[in-house]
Enzyme design. Structure first.
Site, short mmCIF file in Angstrom:
data_model
loop_
_atom_site.label_atom_id
_atom_site.label_comp_id
_atom_site.label_asym_id
_atom_site.label_seq_id
_atom_site.Cartn_x
_atom_site.Cartn_y
_atom_site.Cartn_z
N CYS A 99 20.39 -38.37 46.33
CA CYS A 99 19.20 -39.42 46.18
C CYS A 99 18.60 -39.86 47.42
O CYS A 99 19.05 -40.23 48.48
CB CYS A 99 19.82 -40.58 45.39
SG CYS A 99 18.69 -42.13 45.10
N ASN B 126 23.59 -24.81 8.97
CA ASN B 126 24.62 -24.48 10.02
C ASN B 126 25.07 -23.18 9.58
O ASN B 126 25.73 -22.87 8.69
CB ASN B 126 25.50 -25.49 10.53
CG ASN B 126 25.78 -25.26 11.83
OD1 ASN B 126 25.20 -25.38 12.82
ND2 ASN B 126 27.29 -25.08 11.93
N HIS C 169 21.66 -37.25 23.79
CA HIS C 169 22.48 -36.88 25.08
C HIS C 169 21.37 -36.55 26.19
O HIS C 169 21.94 -35.84 27.27
CB HIS C 169 22.97 -35.39 24.81
CG HIS C 169 24.15 -35.48 23.64
ND1 HIS C 169 24.58 -34.36 23.27
CD2 HIS C 169 24.81 -36.78 22.93
CE1 HIS C 169 25.65 -35.00 22.02
NE2 HIS C 169 25.56 -36.14 22.09
N THR D 55 23.88 -28.11 14.05
CA THR D 55 24.97 -28.73 14.80
C THR D 55 26.31 -28.79 14.06
O THR D 55 26.51 -28.58 12.81
CB THR D 55 24.48 -30.32 14.66
OG1 THR D 55 25.74 -31.11 15.27
CG2 THR D 55 24.29 -30.84 13.47
N THR E 258 18.53 -21.91 19.47
CA THR E 258 19.12 -20.73 19.90
C THR E 258 17.67 -19.58 19.75
O THR E 258 17.75 -18.58 20.53
CB THR E 258 20.04 -20.12 19.18
OG1 THR E 258 19.79 -20.13 17.73
CG2 THR E 258 21.45 -21.04 19.48
N ARG F 296 29.16 -24.00 21.57
CA ARG F 296 30.56 -24.01 20.58
C ARG F 296 30.56 -23.00 19.59
O ARG F 296 31.51 -22.90 19.02
CB ARG F 296 30.85 -25.40 20.05
CG ARG F 296 31.13 -26.42 20.99
CD ARG F 296 31.47 -28.11 20.20
NE ARG F 296 32.16 -28.93 21.30
CZ ARG F 296 31.26 -29.46 22.07
NH1 ARG F 296 29.90 -29.50 21.74
NH2 ARG F 296 31.79 -30.48 22.78
N ILE G 98 18.09 -20.76 10.73
CA ILE G 98 17.30 -21.84 10.57
C ILE G 98 15.81 -21.69 10.64
O ILE G 98 15.09 -22.38 9.90
CB ILE G 98 17.71 -22.63 11.83
CG1 ILE G 98 19.07 -23.34 11.94
CG2 ILE G 98 16.69 -24.05 11.85
CD1 ILE G 98 19.86 -24.01 13.14
N ASP H 80 16.83 -30.20 25.47
CA ASP H 80 15.52 -29.22 25.83
C ASP H 80 14.17 -29.93 25.88
O ASP H 80 13.36 -29.06 26.49
CB ASP H 80 15.95 -27.97 25.40
CG ASP H 80 16.01 -28.17 23.70
OD1 ASP H 80 15.19 -29.07 23.16
OD2 ASP H 80 16.81 -27.34 23.28
#
Length: 252
Positions: free
Chosen positions: A158, A224, A125, A199, A30, A38, A242, A108
């Site tokens: 594609c 967090n 992910h 997270t 961030t 979330r 963080i 990212d």
């Protein structure tokens, strides 16, 4: 369990740890200008309908959802996103020779951009920097796909088989890469300290890696802003930003 700020001095079990496995989520990015999903001001908190853009069933069935998703991807490319102090702190942890593995829920690529070794980074992910055909699995760059969008293709197909293209990220309803998850589980069970950063620890199987680490005897640290389901399990919970907390936590 200690909750709140980074302790001074740091506990011996943290400074002496030789194998630290790190799990990162949206919160670490961030400060680089990438919104979380979330949190109280997250993308899906403010606009629950936006979650459809990253839900596989909606994406496959609805061309309009795909068109909106491509526009979202294009808009997210605006401006230069750079790693921040949190990412750089994990590069320092690797330089110390103590980073066992860097498991990230983020798509990212900022860990690699900061200088973390790609061999240590497991993207649970996927990555937003590539696109994949849902039919033939051919992969190309996101830059190429977005150039086609800019040229007027609202929903580029594609080039190899005409199938539906999607960012090479794991959407809701899509199966995760079994090899990546297995490697992440091995890293979680082979560490002295398991450090969960930015997270919510609510998305599985990523959140369950915390259970694996604790079950194997690792100390657990949660950094967090908001409470997580694993705070009671943790040996240390830090609520500080963080970008300032992580450099101090990895110091020796």
């Amino acid at each position: 369990m200690t909750t709140g700020t980074v302790p001074d001095p740091l506990p011996d079990w943290l400074t002496s740890a030789e194998r630290v496995t790190v799990l990162t989520g949206a919160g670490i990015s961030t400060d680089s200008g990438i919104p979380d999903y979330r949190g109280p001001n997250g993308v899906w908190t403010r606009d629950p309908d936006a979650e459809k853009l990253v839900t596989l069933s909606y994406y496959v069935a609805d061309p309009d959802i795909r068109r909106r998703a491509w526009l979202m991807r294009r808009d997210l490319q605006v401006g230069e996103v750079r790693p921040n102090a949190g990412h750089r702190a994990l590069v320092e942890l690797e330089r110390q020779g103590r980073l066992r593995g860097l498991l990230t829920q983020n798509i990212d690529g900022l860990h690699q951009a900061a200088g973390s070794s790609p061999a240590l980074v497991l993207e649970l992910h996927g990555t937003v920097h590539e696109v994949e055909c849902l039919s033939c699995r051919d992969r190309t760059t996101m830059a190429d796909a977005l150039a086609r969008v800019d040229a007027g293709e609202a929903d580029p197909a594609c080039r190899r088989c005409g199938g539906i293209l999607k960012s090479a990220t794991i959407s809701f309803g899509q199966v995760l890469d079994a090899e990546v998850i297995e490697a992440a589980a091995v890293a979680a069970t082979d560490c002295d300290v398991f450090l969960a950063v930015g997270t919510s620890l609510t998305v599985h199987p990523a959140a369950g890696l915390t259970d694996l680490a604790a079950g194997a005897g690792a100390r657990v640290v949660v950094v967090n802003a908001e409470p997580t389901p694993y705070d009671a399990l943790a040996d240390l919970v830090v609520r500080e930003p963080i970008g300032t907390a992580l450099p101090r936590l990895v110091a020796r």
